[in-house]
Design a protein around this motif. Sequence first.
Motif, PDB file in Angstrom:
ATOM      1  N   ALA A  13     -22.545 -30.923   7.485  1.00 43.96           N
ATOM      2  CA  ALA A  13     -23.380 -29.755   8.018  1.00 43.96           C
ATOM      3  C   ALA A  13     -23.252 -28.535   6.799  1.00 43.96           C
ATOM      4  CB  ALA A  13     -22.708 -28.966   9.248  1.00 43.96           C
ATOM      5  N   ALA A  17     -26.434 -27.368   4.293  1.00 44.37           N
ATOM      6  CA  ALA A  17     -26.887 -25.819   4.597  1.00 44.37           C
ATOM      7  C   ALA A  17     -27.004 -25.424   2.992  1.00 44.37           C
ATOM      8  CB  ALA A  17     -26.082 -25.157   5.305  1.00 44.37           C
ATOM      9  N   ALA A 159     -19.290 -24.198   9.541  1.00 43.74           N
ATOM     10  CA  ALA A 159     -19.486 -25.744   9.355  1.00 43.74           C
ATOM     11  C   ALA A 159     -18.015 -26.232   9.311  1.00 43.74           C
ATOM     12  CB  ALA A 159     -20.367 -25.942   8.067  1.00 43.74           C
ATOM     13  N   THR A 280     -22.772 -24.486  13.286  1.00 48.63           N
ATOM     14  CA  THR A 280     -23.683 -25.734  13.005  1.00 48.63           C
ATOM     15  C   THR A 280     -22.712 -27.123  13.072  1.00 48.63           C
ATOM     16  OG1 THR A 280     -22.684 -25.614  10.638  1.00 48.63           O
ATOM     17  CG2 THR A 280     -24.930 -24.811  11.100  1.00 48.63           C
ATOM     18  N   SER A 301     -28.645 -29.499  11.659  1.00 47.58           N
ATOM     19  CA  SER A 301     -28.372 -28.207  11.841  1.00 47.58           C
ATOM     20  C   SER A 301     -28.137 -27.478  10.610  1.00 47.58           C
ATOM     21  CB  SER A 301     -27.284 -28.098  12.946  1.00 47.58           C
ATOM     22  OG  SER A 301     -26.177 -28.601  12.395  1.00 47.58           O
ATOM     23  N   GLY A 302     -27.597 -28.053   9.667  1.00 51.54           N
ATOM     24  CA  GLY A 302     -27.386 -27.583   8.334  1.00 51.54           C
ATOM     25  C   GLY A 302     -28.560 -27.249   7.693  1.00 51.54           C
ATOM     26  N   ILE A 305     -30.635 -24.239   9.736  1.00 52.39           N
ATOM     27  CA  ILE A 305     -30.039 -22.908   9.431  1.00 52.39           C
ATOM     28  C   ILE A 305     -30.369 -22.357   8.049  1.00 52.39           C
ATOM     29  CG2 ILE A 305     -27.790 -23.504   8.809  1.00 52.39           C
ATOM     30  CD1 ILE A 305     -28.666 -20.092  10.315  1.00 52.39           C
ATOM     31  N   TYR A 317     -33.423 -20.693  13.929  1.00 55.61           N
ATOM     32  CA  TYR A 317     -32.277 -21.728  13.944  1.00 55.61           C
ATOM     33  C   TYR A 317     -31.971 -22.173  15.428  1.00 55.61           C
ATOM     34  CZ  TYR A 317     -27.918 -23.953  13.885  1.00 55.61           C
ATOM     35  OH  TYR A 317     -26.961 -24.806  14.037  1.00 55.61           O
ATOM     36  N   ALA A 321     -32.975 -25.614  17.161  1.00 50.72           N
ATOM     37  CA  ALA A 321     -31.862 -26.523  17.746  1.00 50.72           C
ATOM     38  C   ALA A 321     -32.234 -26.857  19.294  1.00 50.72           C
ATOM     39  CB  ALA A 321     -30.643 -25.733  17.683  1.00 50.72           C
TER      40      ALA A 321
END
Length: 397
Positions: A13, A17, A159, A280, A301-302, A305, A317, A321
Amino acid sequence: MRDDVAIIGAGPAGARAGFVLASRGARVTMFDWSHPREKPCGGGVTGRALALVADSIDAASWPASIIRSARFTDTPRGRSVVVALKDHDNGADRPVDSARGTALVVADRSTFDAQLLAAAERAGARLDRSRVTDVIIDARGVSLDTTGGRRTASFVIGADGANSLVRRRVAAPFRRDQLSIATGFFAHGVTSDQIAIELTADPPGYIWSFPRPTHLAIGICAQADAGVTAATLRQQAARWIAATRIADGARLEPYSWPIPSLSAADLDAPPLAGPRWALTGDAAGLVDPITREGIYFALASGDWIGDALNRDDVRLYDTRARDEAIPELARAARLKAGFFRPAFTGLLMRALHESAAIRAVMADLIAGCQSYRSLKWRLARTFEWKLAFKAVRSLRF
Ligand SMILES: Cc1cc2nc3c(=O)[nH]c(=O)nc-3n(C[C@H](O)[C@H](O)[C@H](O)COP(=O)(O)OP(=O)(O)OC[C@H]3O[C@@H](n4cnc5c(N)ncnc54)[C@H](O)[C@@H]3O)c2cc1C
């Protein structure tokens, strides 16, 4: 100089990001003291996860086992069924033949995570090899206490995995009923191109063997509040290893680690981000409660965001999600109880044995390309009416 974004944790994650933000010019520092390290994990990376990071790492350039089939076993009854895995990108009914487009690869996490981290650093993200010991967020910004001193940033991304410090500061730690204990052994000196899955009624779930290039990652997990200890679970895994002789001659190295396993209500509840923070991957609880696939959701998710902050709108974000991950994870959470009930697993073994169409559905579930949303209808369309009807009924769709 103050960072735009501080990322706590440089697993999938955090590294993803870091890559996405630094690629667009943000000043980013990832904090993680642990690399290079092996994370307790199966190491199964699905085709969809590989596709997501294809812009930053070349799947053919690092060692991984390409998985060609999955063996489902019911050792006490002496039953076993082999499901062939298919090419991921076109769903064609042919075996995988390269790391690209493959349904599933299994890798050491030290190797996979190092690739992601190197990609983030190449893009311009900085790695600070210190441990973050506290996070203070207020209207002026973010202040971090680290083993290397105090650092500041405008925004912080948590993360930092299942035991997330950031989660504890912005929300609350996971409760026991929100976690699974996963435990087992790395069996050094044995490998394969086949994953093995033994469905178990007690605890409800399965034992897995995921072959990495030089060893098997064998594990079992149970909900942390189910009243079973990690030691008991590990003994169960050891008995399975002995009964199946899957790791004869191997050196066994034990491991244990928690996996977030949220209920549908928990997944739906709190926001994943505020004006100066976001959670995340595991820190956000984004793990499939049935398959325990977490790497894809950590990477996704990384990515999300990073994209939201690049557009200067953190709310994007949470919205993304909730559109793209949470409904599926919540569906899995609702199905979970039925999925591992003996009535269903017995039926599943029979269906896998008798029906090529149901084996194909299972192959896609393993590869992460069969949604829970369309599972009922796809099962119904297999023309195995009796089996599909019983399966749908026993899962209480
Ligand atoms: C036994 C087991 C088997 C699994 N098998 C699979 C599988 O086969 N396939 C799959 O997709 N998923 C699997 N999962 C889930 C998967 O491992 C996780 O979902 C995934 O690693 C989550 O990535 P992440 O980046 O959110 O967190 P992590 O990978 O946990 O990374 C978090 C990072 O944060 C760092 N960190 C933590 N605290 C701090 C701090 N205070 N300061 C600085 N750094 C910090 C840690 O050192 C770590 O590097 C498994 C999990 C377990 C436990």
